[in-house]
Design a protein around this motif. Structure first.
Motif, PDB file in Angstrom:
ATOM      1  N   ALA A   8      -0.534  -8.118  50.178  1.00  0.00           N
ATOM      2  CA  ALA A   8       0.000  -9.113  50.729  1.00  0.00           C
ATOM      3  C   ALA A   8       1.419  -9.377  51.072  1.00  0.00           C
ATOM      4  CB  ALA A   8      -0.558 -10.421  49.912  1.00  0.00           C
ATOM      5  N   TRP A   9       2.369  -8.796  50.294  1.00  0.00           N
ATOM      6  CA  TRP A   9       3.461  -8.911  50.511  1.00  0.00           C
ATOM      7  C   TRP A   9       3.999  -7.966  51.700  1.00  0.00           C
ATOM      8  CZ3 TRP A   9       7.938  -5.869  51.485  1.00  0.00           C
ATOM      9  CH2 TRP A   9       9.134  -6.306  51.334  1.00  0.00           C
ATOM     10  N   GLN A  10       3.273  -6.914  51.907  1.00  0.00           N
ATOM     11  CA  GLN A  10       3.324  -5.761  52.946  1.00  0.00           C
ATOM     12  C   GLN A  10       2.990  -6.528  54.224  1.00  0.00           C
ATOM     13  OE1 GLN A  10       4.870  -2.488  52.082  1.00  0.00           O
ATOM     14  NE2 GLN A  10       5.525  -3.176  54.087  1.00  0.00           N
ATOM     15  N   ARG A  11       1.837  -7.509  54.443  1.00  0.00           N
ATOM     16  CA  ARG A  11       1.588  -8.188  55.265  1.00  0.00           C
ATOM     17  C   ARG A  11       2.349  -9.335  55.854  1.00  0.00           C
ATOM     18  NH1 ARG A  11      -3.448  -7.300  52.728  1.00  0.00           N
ATOM     19  NH2 ARG A  11      -3.711  -9.561  52.423  1.00  0.00           N
ATOM     20  N   GLY A  12       3.242  -9.177  55.147  1.00  0.00           N
ATOM     21  CA  GLY A  12       4.027 -10.571  55.208  1.00  0.00           C
ATOM     22  C   GLY A  12       4.349 -11.819  54.308  1.00  0.00           C
ATOM     23  N   ALA A  13       3.538 -11.730  53.390  1.00  0.00           N
ATOM     24  CA  ALA A  13       3.922 -12.864  52.380  1.00  0.00           C
ATOM     25  C   ALA A  13       5.213 -12.501  51.389  1.00  0.00           C
ATOM     26  CB  ALA A  13       2.650 -12.860  51.378  1.00  0.00           C
ATOM     27  N   TRP A  14       6.323 -12.895  51.869  1.00  0.00           N
ATOM     28  CA  TRP A  14       7.510 -12.572  51.367  1.00  0.00           C
ATOM     29  C   TRP A  14       7.804 -13.683  50.283  1.00  0.00           C
ATOM     30  CZ3 TRP A  14      10.052 -10.976  56.643  1.00  0.00           C
ATOM     31  CH2 TRP A  14       9.595  -9.623  56.867  1.00  0.00           C
ATOM     32  N   ALA A  15       7.281 -13.948  49.110  1.00  0.00           N
ATOM     33  CA  ALA A  15       7.441 -15.045  48.312  1.00  0.00           C
ATOM     34  C   ALA A  15       8.657 -14.872  47.577  1.00  0.00           C
ATOM     35  CB  ALA A  15       6.191 -15.113  47.478  1.00  0.00           C
ATOM     36  N   ASP A  16       9.003 -13.676  47.367  1.00  0.00           N
ATOM     37  CA  ASP A  16      10.396 -13.468  46.637  1.00  0.00           C
ATOM     38  C   ASP A  16      11.365 -13.812  47.383  1.00  0.00           C
ATOM     39  OD1 ASP A  16       9.466 -11.143  48.476  1.00  0.00           O
ATOM     40  OD2 ASP A  16      11.074 -10.092  47.356  1.00  0.00           O
ATOM     41  N   ARG A  17      11.245 -14.056  48.630  1.00  0.00           N
ATOM     42  CA  ARG A  17      12.687 -14.354  49.611  1.00  0.00           C
ATOM     43  C   ARG A  17      12.848 -16.023  49.727  1.00  0.00           C
ATOM     44  NH1 ARG A  17      12.452  -9.845  54.195  1.00  0.00           N
ATOM     45  NH2 ARG A  17      12.715  -8.187  52.853  1.00  0.00           N
ATOM     46  N   ILE A  18      11.545 -16.568  49.482  1.00  0.00           N
ATOM     47  CA  ILE A  18      11.734 -17.901  49.365  1.00  0.00           C
ATOM     48  C   ILE A  18      12.968 -18.532  48.494  1.00  0.00           C
ATOM     49  CG2 ILE A  18      10.607 -20.438  48.879  1.00  0.00           C
ATOM     50  CD1 ILE A  18       7.799 -18.720  49.055  1.00  0.00           C
ATOM     51  N   GLY A  19      13.741 -19.379  49.452  1.00  0.00           N
ATOM     52  CA  GLY A  19      14.930 -19.985  48.947  1.00  0.00           C
ATOM     53  C   GLY A  19      14.832 -20.895  47.507  1.00  0.00           C
ATOM     54  N   VAL A  20      15.761 -21.015  46.824  1.00  0.00           N
ATOM     55  CA  VAL A  20      15.862 -21.908  45.904  1.00  0.00           C
ATOM     56  C   VAL A  20      15.922 -23.580  46.324  1.00  0.00           C
ATOM     57  CG1 VAL A  20      17.078 -22.697  43.568  1.00  0.00           C
ATOM     58  CG2 VAL A  20      17.032 -20.621  44.485  1.00  0.00           C
ATOM     59  N   SER A  21      16.280 -23.327  47.395  1.00  0.00           N
ATOM     60  CA  SER A  21      16.500 -24.707  48.380  1.00  0.00           C
ATOM     61  C   SER A  21      15.512 -25.285  48.998  1.00  0.00           C
ATOM     62  CB  SER A  21      17.920 -24.786  49.209  1.00  0.00           C
ATOM     63  OG  SER A  21      17.566 -23.714  50.079  1.00  0.00           O
ATOM     64  N   THR A  22      14.362 -24.552  49.022  1.00  0.00           N
ATOM     65  CA  THR A  22      13.082 -24.806  49.627  1.00  0.00           C
ATOM     66  C   THR A  22      12.086 -24.998  48.870  1.00  0.00           C
ATOM     67  OG1 THR A  22      12.803 -22.671  50.435  1.00  0.00           O
ATOM     68  CG2 THR A  22      13.591 -24.203  51.921  1.00  0.00           C
ATOM     69  N   VAL A  65       7.760 -24.597  49.256  1.00  0.00           N
ATOM     70  CA  VAL A  65       7.192 -23.410  50.224  1.00  0.00           C
ATOM     71  C   VAL A  65       6.373 -22.394  49.648  1.00  0.00           C
ATOM     72  CG1 VAL A  65       8.319 -21.712  51.756  1.00  0.00           C
ATOM     73  CG2 VAL A  65       9.157 -24.122  51.785  1.00  0.00           C
ATOM     74  N   GLY A  66       5.278 -21.785  50.018  1.00  0.00           N
ATOM     75  CA  GLY A  66       4.541 -20.835  49.586  1.00  0.00           C
ATOM     76  C   GLY A  66       3.883 -20.066  50.817  1.00  0.00           C
ATOM     77  N   TYR A  67       3.133 -19.061  50.221  1.00  0.00           N
ATOM     78  CA  TYR A  67       2.206 -18.480  50.955  1.00  0.00           C
ATOM     79  C   TYR A  67       0.847 -18.538  50.652  1.00  0.00           C
ATOM     80  CZ  TYR A  67       6.381 -16.088  53.152  1.00  0.00           C
ATOM     81  OH  TYR A  67       7.404 -15.843  53.705  1.00  0.00           O
ATOM     82  N   VAL A  68      -0.009 -18.430  51.745  1.00  0.00           N
ATOM     83  CA  VAL A  68      -1.434 -18.470  51.371  1.00  0.00           C
ATOM     84  C   VAL A  68      -2.253 -17.473  52.289  1.00  0.00           C
ATOM     85  CG1 VAL A  68      -1.780 -20.933  50.690  1.00  0.00           C
ATOM     86  CG2 VAL A  68      -2.002 -20.324  52.915  1.00  0.00           C
ATOM     87  N   VAL A  69      -3.244 -17.201  51.747  1.00  0.00           N
ATOM     88  CA  VAL A  69      -4.031 -16.237  52.405  1.00  0.00           C
ATOM     89  C   VAL A  69      -5.493 -17.004  52.859  1.00  0.00           C
ATOM     90  CG1 VAL A  69      -5.210 -14.009  52.987  1.00  0.00           C
ATOM     91  CG2 VAL A  69      -3.109 -14.007  51.762  1.00  0.00           C
ATOM     92  N   GLU A  70      -5.675 -17.339  53.867  1.00  0.00           N
ATOM     93  CA  GLU A  70      -6.578 -18.228  54.414  1.00  0.00           C
ATOM     94  C   GLU A  70      -8.199 -17.259  54.485  1.00  0.00           C
ATOM     95  OE1 GLU A  70      -7.069 -21.420  54.212  1.00  0.00           O
ATOM     96  OE2 GLU A  70      -5.100 -22.153  54.447  1.00  0.00           O
ATOM     97  N   GLU A  71      -9.337 -17.682  54.085  1.00  0.00           N
ATOM     98  CA  GLU A  71     -10.454 -17.099  54.282  1.00  0.00           C
ATOM     99  C   GLU A  71     -10.576 -16.410  55.745  1.00  0.00           C
ATOM    100  OE1 GLU A  71     -13.537 -19.255  52.143  1.00  0.00           O
ATOM    101  OE2 GLU A  71     -14.927 -17.559  52.776  1.00  0.00           O
ATOM    102  N   GLY A  72     -10.829 -15.082  55.628  1.00  0.00           N
ATOM    103  CA  GLY A  72     -11.029 -14.435  56.806  1.00  0.00           C
ATOM    104  C   GLY A  72     -10.145 -14.142  57.729  1.00  0.00           C
ATOM    105  N   VAL A  73      -8.835 -14.677  57.196  1.00  0.00           N
ATOM    106  CA  VAL A  73      -7.353 -14.056  57.931  1.00  0.00           C
ATOM    107  C   VAL A  73      -6.711 -13.135  57.289  1.00  0.00           C
ATOM    108  CG1 VAL A  73      -5.289 -15.193  59.159  1.00  0.00           C
ATOM    109  CG2 VAL A  73      -7.604 -16.406  59.204  1.00  0.00           C
ATOM    110  N   ARG A  74      -6.200 -12.230  58.119  1.00  0.00           N
ATOM    111  CA  ARG A  74      -5.595 -10.988  57.291  1.00  0.00           C
ATOM    112  C   ARG A  74      -4.264 -11.193  56.676  1.00  0.00           C
ATOM    113  NH1 ARG A  74      -5.262  -5.774  56.373  1.00  0.00           N
ATOM    114  NH2 ARG A  74      -3.536  -4.694  57.110  1.00  0.00           N
ATOM    115  N   GLU A  75      -3.509 -11.814  58.053  1.00  0.00           N
ATOM    116  CA  GLU A  75      -2.197 -12.272  57.803  1.00  0.00           C
ATOM    117  C   GLU A  75      -1.835 -13.438  56.842  1.00  0.00           C
ATOM    118  OE1 GLU A  75      -3.162 -13.860  61.564  1.00  0.00           O
ATOM    119  OE2 GLU A  75      -3.432 -11.955  60.719  1.00  0.00           O
ATOM    120  N   PRO A  76      -0.744 -13.382  55.936  1.00  0.00           N
ATOM    121  CA  PRO A  76      -0.717 -14.697  55.129  1.00  0.00           C
ATOM    122  C   PRO A  76       0.107 -15.846  56.013  1.00  0.00           C
ATOM    123  CG  PRO A  76       0.345 -12.441  54.186  1.00  0.00           C
ATOM    124  CD  PRO A  76      -0.110 -12.261  55.367  1.00  0.00           C
TER     125      PRO A  76
END
Ligand SMILES: Nc1ncnc2c1ncn2[C@@H]1O[C@H](COP(=O)(O)OP(=O)(O)OP(=O)(O)O)[C@@H](O)[C@H]1O
Length: 429
Positions: free
Chosen positions: A377-391, A394-405
């Motif tokens: 998931a990270w490789q496909r673009g779910a960069w949750a470790d880069r979400i800032g403390v100031s936001t 904010v998060g990432y989800v992977v919706e059913e049937g959709v490859r990219e986060p």
């Protein structure tokens, strides 16, 4: 130069028109005409910004970025990101061809024809370096048709500032849709809806990542159904009620830090689920929630305190067993569980795979993101470790049937709003 002009006929037309005008009528009238067009544009933008953006500014921006950013720099970025092929028949490396550029308010959509032998994964691996080359925080990758990749470059982040709390659906609790409730916005400016009926949701995020906004956003949207008894809310807040105490009026069952209370709530849920299973066996395969057969919504604020730090080993094993039963059998019987954890490791969330819908808020590392959203998931673009403390939120989800986060942000239910909800939508006693 001639080739470039042929590829950009609008520039050619405007340049030739302006030059012709200058020769025929002189520069003063040309200046006045250009000024008049500019003034009309400004007036249009001021009075009707939406149609101006759609019909004029979007096209100008698209043309400008295509010419001066993407066409000019694509080959350099492709080389730097290892997306070119070196073929011995050609002197120069073969560069994937840019097919089109279109620029929206927040995103640029750049379509690229992949080279023979390339696959979407090559572009996913290059996303981080493409984002850095374009100097944006995010580059999403989507294969839109065989051989064609859409690269999304996020120019302006709509989730940078807190998003407004969506209005509570103005529909009676008896009939409101509980399959998905709206709790925030997506990075594309669309409503973000999380599943309640027929799913289980797991949210992971570090301290202060905004797990509370997911929990309360969902409770808030379900509040009209809580008030009429179509949703029964069970709350487990192992932090001694620090999070959940203000909304006790909404709960059907409530446990704070006492291990035996926590197990009692879980036991009641599983017993109720088993009773319903027996009563409805052969009658229906999927329960549609009603006041008679309500949706039971269980919220667990800190899963680690139940599965790892409960204190009493026997009760902890029992709590895990009950949660496992609820997660494996609850969906069709209208028993849903939302659980949250700071750390998504296996010892804390042994049954991650039983949560069909997972949200990765701000996390520590790419590995943790993959633990929540699944391998790669990270490789496909779910960069949750880069979400800032100031936001937070904010998060990432992977919706059913959709490859990219998908990046999302929940609205924030503050204490005043929580008090209001608890006052207006108290559960029937
Ligand atoms: N969606 C949001 N939008 C804006 N601000 C938010 C949002 N969610 C949380 N915040 C802010 O961040 C703070 C921490 O949020 P919250 O308590 O929900 O985090 P948490 O992940 O539950 O943390 P903990 O694990 O410590 O309980 C809140 O007090 C609030 O000020």
């Amino acid at each position: 130069m001639a080739g470039w002009l042929v590829r950009h006929p609008v520039v050619l037309l405007i340049g030739a028109g302006g030059w012709g005008w200058w020769l025929a009528l002189g520069w003063p009238s040309l200046t006045v005409a250009a000024g008049a067009v500019g003034a009309c544009g400004l007036l249009w933008r001021w009075r009707w910004p939406v149609s101006f953006e759609r019909l004029v500014w979007r096209r100008i921006r698209t043309g400008w970025l295509r010419m001066w950013v993407y066409e000019l720099r694509w080959s350099r970025w492709a080389r730097a990101s290892h997306l070119v092929l070196y073929d011995e028949d050609f002197a120069d490396p073969v560069i994937p061809r840019l097919r089109s550029v279109s620029s929206g308010l927040a995103w640029d959509d750049v379509r690229v024809r992949m080279l023979p032998g390339q696959k979407a994964r090559d572009y996913e691996l290059a996303a981080e370096s493409l984002a850095a080359s374009r100097k944006v925080a995010r580059c999403s990758v989507r294969e839109i048709s065989p051989g064609v990749i859409s690269l999304g470059f996020l120019r302006r982040d709509p989730l940078q500032h807190p998003v407004a709390l969506p209005p509570i659906t103005p529909v009676a609790g008896e009939v409101m849709n509980l399959e998905r409730v709206r709790i925030g916005e997506t990075e594309h400016g669309q409503p973000w809806r999380v599943p309640v009926l027929g799913s289980h949701v797991f949210g992971a995020g570090m301290m202060g990542a905004g797990k509370g906004s997911l929990m309360w956003g969902t409770v808030r949207q379900a509040a009209p159904a809580i008030a009429c008894g179509r949703v029964k809310l069970s709350m487990i807040d192992p932090k001694g009620g620090m999070e959940a105490e203000p909304a006790t009026a909404l709960y059907d069952r409530y446990a704070r830090e006492e291990p035996k209370d926590i197990v009692e709530v879980l036991t009641a849920c599983v017993d109720g689920m088993n009773d319903r299973k027996r009563a409805l066996r052969g009658v229906t395969r999927k329960v549609a929630p009603s006041v008679e057969h309500p949706l039971h919504l269980l919220m667990v604020d800190e899963l680690a305190a139940v599965t790892k730090y409960l204190g009493d080993k026997k009760l902890q094993v029992e709590a895990e067993r009950l949660l496992g039963l609820l997660l494996t059998q609850g969906r069709a019987l209208a028993y849903a569980c939302f659980a949250f954890a700071q750390e998504p490791t296996k010892d804390i969330v042994p049954f991650r795979g039983l949560f069909p819908y997972r949200v990765a808020l701000r996390l520590d590392s790419p590995q943790q993101t993959d633990m929540v959203l699944g391998d790669g998931a990270w490789q496909r673009g779910a960069w949750a470790d880069r979400i800032g403390v100031s936001t937070p939120g904010v998060g990432y989800v992977v919706e059913e049937g959709v490859r990219e986060p998908l990046r999302v942000r929940a609205g924030y239910t503050d204490d005043a709003e929580l008090d209001r909800i608890a006052g207006v939508y108290a559960a029937p006693r």
